[in-house]
Enzyme design. Structure first.
Site, PDB file in Angstrom:
ATOM      1  N   ASP A 120       0.823  -1.199   0.000  1.00 56.14           N
ATOM      2  CA  ASP A 120       0.000   0.000   0.000  1.00 56.14           C
ATOM      3  C   ASP A 120       0.864   1.258   0.000  1.00 56.14           C
ATOM      4  O   ASP A 120       2.098   1.192   0.063  1.00 56.14           O
ATOM      5  CB  ASP A 120      -0.937  -0.011   1.209  1.00 56.14           C
ATOM      6  CG  ASP A 120      -1.973  -1.125   1.100  1.00 56.14           C
ATOM      7  OD1 ASP A 120      -2.492  -1.325  -0.004  1.00 56.14           O
ATOM      8  OD2 ASP A 120      -2.253  -1.776   2.124  1.00 56.14           O
ATOM      9  N   TYR A 124      -7.531 -26.068 -10.504  1.00 56.89           N
ATOM     10  CA  TYR A 124      -7.956 -25.162  -9.429  1.00 56.89           C
ATOM     11  C   TYR A 124      -9.118 -24.267  -9.854  1.00 56.89           C
ATOM     12  O   TYR A 124      -9.459 -23.314  -9.150  1.00 56.89           O
ATOM     13  CB  TYR A 124      -6.773 -24.295  -8.991  1.00 56.89           C
ATOM     14  CG  TYR A 124      -5.821 -24.992  -8.046  1.00 56.89           C
ATOM     15  CD1 TYR A 124      -5.866 -24.774  -6.670  1.00 56.89           C
ATOM     16  CD2 TYR A 124      -4.876 -25.893  -8.526  1.00 56.89           C
ATOM     17  CE1 TYR A 124      -5.005 -25.417  -5.808  1.00 56.89           C
ATOM     18  CE2 TYR A 124      -3.996 -26.545  -7.674  1.00 56.89           C
ATOM     19  CZ  TYR A 124      -4.063 -26.300  -6.315  1.00 56.89           C
ATOM     20  OH  TYR A 124      -3.199 -26.937  -5.458  1.00 56.89           O
TER      21      TYR A 124
END
Length: 399
Positions: A73, A132
């Protein structure tokens, strides 16, 4: 699992005779995130990924899509960040092909091996993605393409860069964007399965393990002054002291002084903020000065380092609560973001380990290298030329 792929007999792995050679390049990065709005590319914001992609595009002569091991961030730093990108080189003539191989330590055999490895990995990623239930949606591709185009002044400039790289928008999507997105989504799926049920408990455990590192951490801001043309050290020290006196007298705020006078432009835009010492690495002189300051205190005198003179202010101090850390919410936002980054970084490493095991368990057959392939040229002339050039450079240096 089983891998079968037919490679055209006259090429190292597809493409032209000498090859549109696709390379997957890994980067090991360390960066100070103070001046950036995180890792991920954002419109109208300066980010680490966006800045790197522009720089790499200038070097490679065309657009690249950089994939990182995780997101950080705004303001978060990284010490061991791994990223990768793919790029191609058009090498049509024997001379260009031979010079490239010698310069980069390749042989026709090693090029073939690397190209086959690349395609094997792509097939394995595709196979694992099906297992997956991972898919790349058109919306994901559109968003990634928009991010890339946003790095260029116009769509025409983007198309020119593609042409310079011998690519079309369609081939860029298929050869760069789609594989990167698929790998990223697959890594997330593997990580989600491995960490199922852990959630915040794992983050809290990591925070508790790092409580000693976090305890007493100090957040600081600085104003860096460096010598102007013709200014000696004594004059620079006097100028730094004069600015410090003005701050102490209330004639100018620390934040305004940083914005106006600091030569560290990255932190100057944020009032001089350089973040927490527990998450950064400062020069010894700076760290020693922090040790003697409490919250809201400013150094008594400018601190000299190899970079210039620093006027330092401690803006916050974190103390672990009595009884220890019992909730992640007790940590400053930057610490929480750092823990998230650590989890993502560990997940990336875990994915690399997982994929290595996945590949080792695959049944892969590579046929012997045929004779008479166009790219299997004699490197002796180019090795001799490279040796002569090296000798000439050495002689010129000695001279």
């Amino acid at each position: 699992c089983r891998i079968k792929r037919a490679f055209p007999p006259g090429t190292p792995g597809g493409g032209t005779a000498k090859g549109e050679l696709m390379r997957n390049i890994a980067l090991k990065l360390m960066y100070n995130g103070t001046a950036y709005h995180g890792w991920q590319v954002q419109k109208n914001a300066v980010t680490v990924c966006g800045t790197l992609e522009k720089a790499i595009a200038d070097i490679c002569g065309g657009p690249v899509h950089l994939t990182g091991c995780g997101r950080t961030d705004a303001g978060v730093h990284a010490e061991h960040y791994i990223a990768n990108f793919r790029t191609s080189s058009s090498l049509e003539s024997d001379e260009a092909w031979g010079e490239w191989m010698v310069a980069n330590g390749y042989t026709p055999e090693s090029v073939r091996e690397e190209v086959i490895d690349y395609y094997v990995n792509q097939d394995l990623y595709d196979q694992a993605a099906k297992e997956y239930n991972v898919t790349v949606e058109q919306a994901d591709i559109d968003a990634a393409l928009d991010e890339t185009k946003a790095m260029f002044e116009s769509d025409e400039a983007f198309q020119e860069a593609l042409e310079a790289s011998s690519m079309t928008e369609e081939s860029y999507i298929e050869d760069v964007i789609r594989p990167n997105l698929l790998q990223t989504k697959l890594a997330e799926a593997v990580a989600a399965q491995d960490t199922e049920g852990e959630g915040e408990d794992a983050t809290l455990a990591q925070a508790q393990a790092m409580s000693e590192q976090f305890n007493g951490a100090k957040r600081s801001s600085h104003i860096l002054l460096t010598a102007e043309e013709g200014e000696d050290d004594a004059a620079l020290a006097a100028r730094a002291q004069e600015l410090l006196d003005q701050i102490n007298a209330g004639e100018i705020s620390f934040e305004d002084a940083a914005s106006q006078y600091s030569t560290d432009t990255g932190s100057a835009a944020n009032g001089g903020d350089v973040g927490w010492d527990a998450l950064s690495t400062f020069v010894t002189e700076y760290q020693d000065a922090l040790a003697g300051l409490e919250k809201d205190q400013i150094v008594a005198a400018p601190v000299k380092s190899e970079y210039g003179y620093h006027i330092i202010k401690v803006t916050d101090v974190y103390e672990v609560p009595e009884g220890g850390i019992t909730s992640v919410d007790q940590l400053p936002t930057e610490f929480q973001e750092y823990l998230t980054y650590m989890e993502q970084s560990n997940a990336s490493q875990n994915f690399s380990t997982w994929f290595e095991e996945y590949r080792n368990n695959a049944e892969i057959t590579v046929n012997p290298m045929p004779e008479g392939l166009p790219y299997a040229i004699d490197l002796a002339p180019y090795e001799e030329a490279a040796a002569q050039n090296a000798e000439g450079d050495a002689a010129a240096t000695e001279g």
